[in-house]
Design an enzyme around this catalytic site. Structure first.
Site, short mmCIF file in Angstrom:
data_model
loop_
_atom_site.label_atom_id
_atom_site.label_comp_id
_atom_site.label_asym_id
_atom_site.label_seq_id
_atom_site.Cartn_x
_atom_site.Cartn_y
_atom_site.Cartn_z
N ASP A 103 51.84 69.77 23.96
CA ASP A 103 52.26 70.74 25.72
C ASP A 103 51.26 70.67 27.20
O ASP A 103 50.11 70.61 26.77
CB ASP A 103 52.41 72.16 25.12
CG ASP A 103 53.17 72.86 25.64
OD1 ASP A 103 53.97 73.89 25.61
OD2 ASP A 103 52.89 72.90 26.95
N ASP A 157 57.53 69.39 29.30
CA ASP A 157 56.29 69.13 29.02
C ASP A 157 55.85 69.50 27.79
O ASP A 157 54.63 69.82 27.55
CB ASP A 157 55.45 69.94 29.85
CG ASP A 157 55.72 71.67 28.91
OD1 ASP A 157 56.51 71.99 28.80
OD2 ASP A 157 54.73 72.26 29.72
N GLU A 158 56.57 69.10 26.78
CA GLU A 158 57.13 69.75 25.52
C GLU A 158 56.71 68.50 24.12
O GLU A 158 58.74 68.49 24.83
CB GLU A 158 57.38 71.34 24.90
CG GLU A 158 57.04 71.24 23.21
CD GLU A 158 57.48 73.29 23.17
OE1 GLU A 158 57.30 73.24 24.59
OE2 GLU A 158 57.57 73.19 22.16
N1 DCP Z 1 59.24 77.63 32.47
C1 DCP Z 1 60.24 78.40 33.56
N2 DCP Z 1 60.74 79.61 32.88
C2 DCP Z 1 60.42 79.80 32.04
C3 DCP Z 1 59.28 79.54 30.79
C4 DCP Z 1 58.85 77.65 31.72
O1 DCP Z 1 60.40 77.11 34.45
N3 DCP Z 1 60.74 81.53 31.72
C5 DCP Z 1 58.19 75.94 33.23
C6 DCP Z 1 57.86 76.07 33.91
C7 DCP Z 1 56.79 76.01 32.99
C8 DCP Z 1 57.09 74.53 32.06
O2 DCP Z 1 58.58 75.24 31.99
O3 DCP Z 1 55.42 75.40 33.43
C9 DCP Z 1 56.84 74.41 31.08
O4 DCP Z 1 56.76 76.26 30.06
P1 DCP Z 1 55.98 76.83 29.78
O5 DCP Z 1 56.10 77.22 28.07
O6 DCP Z 1 55.88 75.51 27.56
O7 DCP Z 1 55.01 76.86 30.23
P2 DCP Z 1 53.54 76.32 30.84
O8 DCP Z 1 53.32 75.15 30.63
O9 DCP Z 1 53.21 76.98 32.02
O10 DCP Z 1 52.18 76.91 30.30
P3 DCP Z 1 51.30 77.44 29.08
O11 DCP Z 1 52.62 76.08 27.97
O12 DCP Z 1 49.91 76.77 29.65
O13 DCP Z 1 51.66 78.76 27.49
CA CA Z 2 53.58 73.85 28.67
#
Ligand code: DCP
Ligand code: CA
Length: 426
Positions: free
Chosen positions: A29, A124-125
């Protein structure tokens, strides 16, 4: 009684557990994905709280924020106004989805180099199942570390990686690894790993379930083990069953790879019938180029290439070629297609109204051929071409042969030529 014996004793089909033994699932991720991309594109943002999703006074919520902003209590899904109140000095960015998508595509392209068993959980996962690739790797954990290193080097973004014998354990391991870390749940250590994790870590336990469980003085996953299966079921219905299994690290879900399509094809009908051989080859080259882009996007290689020609009298002819080593690259596929086409066309006395190319018998990963020396020159060229096109559009890089189409079609730098058959502008 150990947790393991308890769940083995209660599983209806112990032999299915046996089959699962020895699996290796990697969960990967990207950290603070959208925000991390913004930082990469604009290094001046580094070290400052960054919130992506909109400007402070706009309606809407934060899509994400970097770890600096998280220190202020900001999180994804929080209204932008509230985020601004918590952190007026934060840097708010609207964001650009297309850019994130390009990063995501590159991310998955790297993952597919390690195993064909890749499940995209989101942009991204991903889950990677390495089990089938056992002969390729001396050690699974080393392979997982290599994936992490490659992604970080090539994307310029930090990722967290978890390794375990199934999806739930790999995902929980990633959670433990965040940010930027690596964590492996080693066989036999599942119980120790799970015991002290908070119940909110389990995907089956939402906010409402959390409240109920906390009232029952259940805060950690280990606390759940004392709850009978029937009690969880009466509290949460079917979800209770899931919680029961998840809390014990039991998960037999396969890594779900996308279905491989039967074929990918591109064809076009001409504005007027064409007799000029060079112009026909220009069409063919352009279609091969679009086709191979489609193959690369889906990480596919083709064992069969087929060329189709329709004559001015509507008769249609097809020629195909079976390839021992499946192909993906434009130049290689065009060489095959040109050869097939010339065999067809050399006997024709009619002009053509349509030409097409199709790739079938598709496979997700190129098997290593025993018969032909492997050269990655063309593959590296394709990657370089893709990179330029990601940035400047498909039309930014075309061969001289393809540019002959300038004489006939409208050209848009981002999309390329606007062919007659709309689907072919794809
Ligand atoms: N995303 C979004 N709306 C949300 C949650 C996420 O648009 N409610 C988008 C923005 C994030 C991406 O999807 O950058 C990936 O979500 P993640 O939950 O993996 O969150 P992040 O990558 O931002 O943070 P991390 O994985 O480090 O907690
Ligand atoms: Ca992420």
């Amino acid at each position: 009684m150990t947790m393991k014996r308890r769940h083995f004793g209660e599983t209806a089909k112990p032999e299915s557990e046996g089959l699962m033994r020895g699996r290796c699932v990697v969960h990967i991720d990207i950290d603070a994905f959208f925000a991390a991309v913004e930082e990469l594109l604009n290094p001046a943002l580094k070290g400052k709280p960054v919130i992506v999703g909109g400007l402070p006074h706009e309606r809407g919520v934060a899509a994400t924020c970097n770890y600096e902003a998280r220190r202020y209590g900001i999180h994804a899904g929080m209204p932008l106004r509230q985020a601004y109140q918590l952190c007026p000095n934060g840097l708010f960015i609207r964001g650009n989805y297309q850019v994130y998508q390009a990063f995501s595509e590159k991310f998955f392209r790297i993952l597919y180099e390690y195993t064909p068993d890749v499940e995209a959980a989101s942009l991204d996962e991903a889950y990677l199942e390495l089990t089938r690739c056992r002969p390729l790797y001396a050690s699974f954990s080393e392979a997982a570390r290599r994936v992490k290193g490659r992604v970080e080097k090539e994307l310029g973004l930090k990722v967290s990686v978890g390794v375990g014998p199934n999806k739930i354990l790999a995902k929980l391991a990633t959670k433990r690894a965040k940010p930027a870390g690596f964590f492996e749940v080693e066989p036999g250590r599942e119980e120790d790993f799970l015991r002290d994790l908070g119940i909110e870590c389990l995907p089956g336990i939402g906010p409402k379930a959390q409240v109920i469980l906390r009232m029952l003085n259940i805060h950690k996953i280990g606390d759940l083990w004392g709850m009978p299966r029937s009690a969880l079921r009466s509290l949460f219905g079917l979800g209770g069953e899931e919680v029961y299994l998840q809390s014990r690290g039991i998960d037999s879900r396969p890594v779900f790879t996308r279905i491989v399509p039967k074929s990918v094809s591109r064809e076009t009908t001409f504005l007027e019938d064409i007799w000029d051989r060079r112009l026909l080859l220009a069409h063919l080259a352009y279609l091969c180029d679009r086709l191979t882009l489609g193959l690369r996007e889906e990480h596919l290689f083709a064992h069969v290439i087929e060329v189709k020609a329709r004559y001015s009298d509507f008769k249609t002819e097809v020629r195909r070629c079976l390839l021992l080593t499946p192909l993906q690259e434009m130049t290689a596929i065009y060489r095959v297609a040109e050869d097939l086409f010339l065999k067809l066309f050399s006997t024709s006395r009619l002009s053509l109204r349509l030409v097409g190319v199709r790739a079938s018998d598709l496979v997700r990963a190129r098997p290593l051929s025993l018969f032909e020396p492997y050269s990655d020159r063309e593959e590296r060229l394709a990657v370089a071409v893709d990179r330029v096109r990601e940035k400047y559009g498909f039309g930014s890089l075309l061969t001289v042969r393809e540019r002959m189409l300038d004489a006939i079609y409208e050209f848009e730098p981002r999309r390329g030529f606007v062919l007659k058959t709309a689907s072919l502008t794809r």
